[in-house]
Design a protein around this motif. Structure first.
Motif: not given
Lengths: 113, 302
Positions: A31, A33, A38, A85-86, A95-97, A99, A105-106, B78, B80, B256, B258
């Motif tokens: 996997l 991840i 989450c 995330y923080y 802090s404005a990012l 991603v 997740m696969r 793929r 999940i 978290i 913005p």
């Protein structure tokens, strides 16, 4: 606790592939991840063992490849690594990012026979 | 097992009835039987994407005899949650085609989601058609509270499940009277973790945080605040009696996420509700315009 749903989804994808590829036993599942996904890895391993009982993946070993979290800073436009995330940009403190990697997740591949 | 809804256990229910898997539309998901003890009438369908296959020992320069080793590697590549996401896409297409503005309401238990929905429905029900999908592990109390306002509501009981998924919502929308150009609220199971990972086909996730909780909930449960497009700070009428630091809570949420907009309100007293209603009306207007634009340009989503 949604890791049980994730484990069941993994088993379903494995079983779909088994019909296509005609294998009867899964030895290893890899996997990918993301660090920001989450998912609690130990919980996922536990539920994977539970849901694969009496299935073709009963003996399968779960290998988790962790994908680092990566983001672009909206202020200084640099690419940075983030583990949550923080986090703020280590270069400018913003802090404005945005991603760009590490929230997915696969199933990557499987070793089967 | 139907792994999307967990129905092998017979626990997931809509309005008290087990989910039947023969109500799926023309493109059912490809479920497979696991073993005879889990026999379950899902249609088997081939995987949409054929994985590439790599065989060990097929290299001609290799002295390894492939007949001696049946092990092979299979590329899957793929997501999940691919099946959930396929249902979510299907739901989203349906909503777009019918101009339905859909909000997925998420929060911890007890933040006041249902009370907020009731207040919202009372303020909007003479202006636009509204329907509600309620998600809880057990009971139909929330759907009954919503129905008392006069709008249709359907209750999904997730049994042991801790979140709604797109498959459950797909079933629910087949049973709900949903008008074109309407507003649909999906009240998720009270849980600040799991629902963040599951797209239901909504336009936006709206996270409700109440001031009787800690200011640091956004930091403790970042996935949800990252996934949401709006934060409602509820029970603000209680602020004089609490030590809750509103500015700090908003700062944490924006650390978290913005740009996340925040509306402070009180579902019971009505303070701040108008800003929330305006936000809904703007989104609803966009959904209706999008549908009209699709119709006007003869774009079909099927």
């Amino acid at each position: 606790m949604h890791e049980i749903s994730l484990a069941e989804n993994i088993l379903q994808l494995i079983e779909d592939a088994s019909l296509e590829q005609s294998f009867t036993q899964v030895k290893t599942v890899w996997l990918e991840i993301g660090q920001l996904a989450c998912v609690e890895q130990e919980s996922l391993r536990f539920y994977f063992n539970v849901v694969t009982q009496d299935s073709i993946a009963q003996q399968a070993r779960l290998e988790i490849i962790e994908i680092a979290g990566q983001a672009i800073c909206n202020q200084c436009n640099r690419e940075i690594f983030v583990a949550s995330y923080y986090e703020a940009c280590p270069h400018c403190g913003n802090s404005a990012l945005q991603v760009i990697q590490g929230n997915g997740m696969r199933i990557k591949e499987m070793e089967v026979e | 097992m139907c792994t999307t809804c967990g129905c092998h256990t017979g626990k997931a229910r809509i309005n008290g009835k087990s989910i039947s898997h023969h109500q799926h539309s023309d493109k059912p998901m490809y479920y497979q039987l696991v073993d005879s003890s889990r026999s379950h009438p899902h249609a088997a369908m081939p995987a949409a994407q054929l994985p590439n296959t790599f065989y060990f020992g097929t290299n001609t320069t290799d002295t390894h005899d492939p007949a001696m080793d049946q092990t092979k590697m299979i590329k899957i590549e793929r997501d999940i949650l691919v099946k959930n996401n396929q249902y979510a896409a299907k739901n989203r297409h349906y909503f777009m085609k019918h101009g339905i503005f859909v909000l997925n309401m998420v929060s911890s238990p007890g933040s006041g989601k249902t009370s907020l929905l009731i207040k919202t429905i009372q303020m909007l029900c003479d202006k636009l058609p509204i329907a509600v999908i309620e998600g809880d592990q057990q009971t139909d109390h929330d759907a009954a509270r919503i129905r008392a306002t006069g709008v249709p509501a359907i209750q999904i009981n997730t049994g042991k499940g801790c979140h709604l998924n797109a498959h459950m919502v797909n079933h629910a929308i087949q049973q709900l009277p949903l008008e074109d150009d309407s507003l649909l609220f999906i009240e998720n199971v009270g849980n600040l973790v799991c629902p963040s990972a599951f797209d239901l086909g909504e336009a936006h996730k709206v996270v409700v945080l109440s001031v009787t909780e800690g200011e640091d909930k956004p930091l403790k449960y970042p996935d949800m605040f990252h996934a949401a497009d709006l934060m409602l700070l509820n029970k603000c009428d209680l602020l004089p009696h609490l030590t809750f630091d509103t500015d700090l809570a908003i700062e944490y949420a924006q650390r978290i996420h913005p740009e996340i907009p925040v509306i402070q309100l009180s579902a019971t007293q009505g303070n701040g509700i108008s800003a929330w209603l305006d936000w809904i009306k703007t989104g609803h207007h966009s959904a209706v315009l999008k549908k009209q634009s699709l119709l006007h340009n003869n774009i079909t989503l099927d």
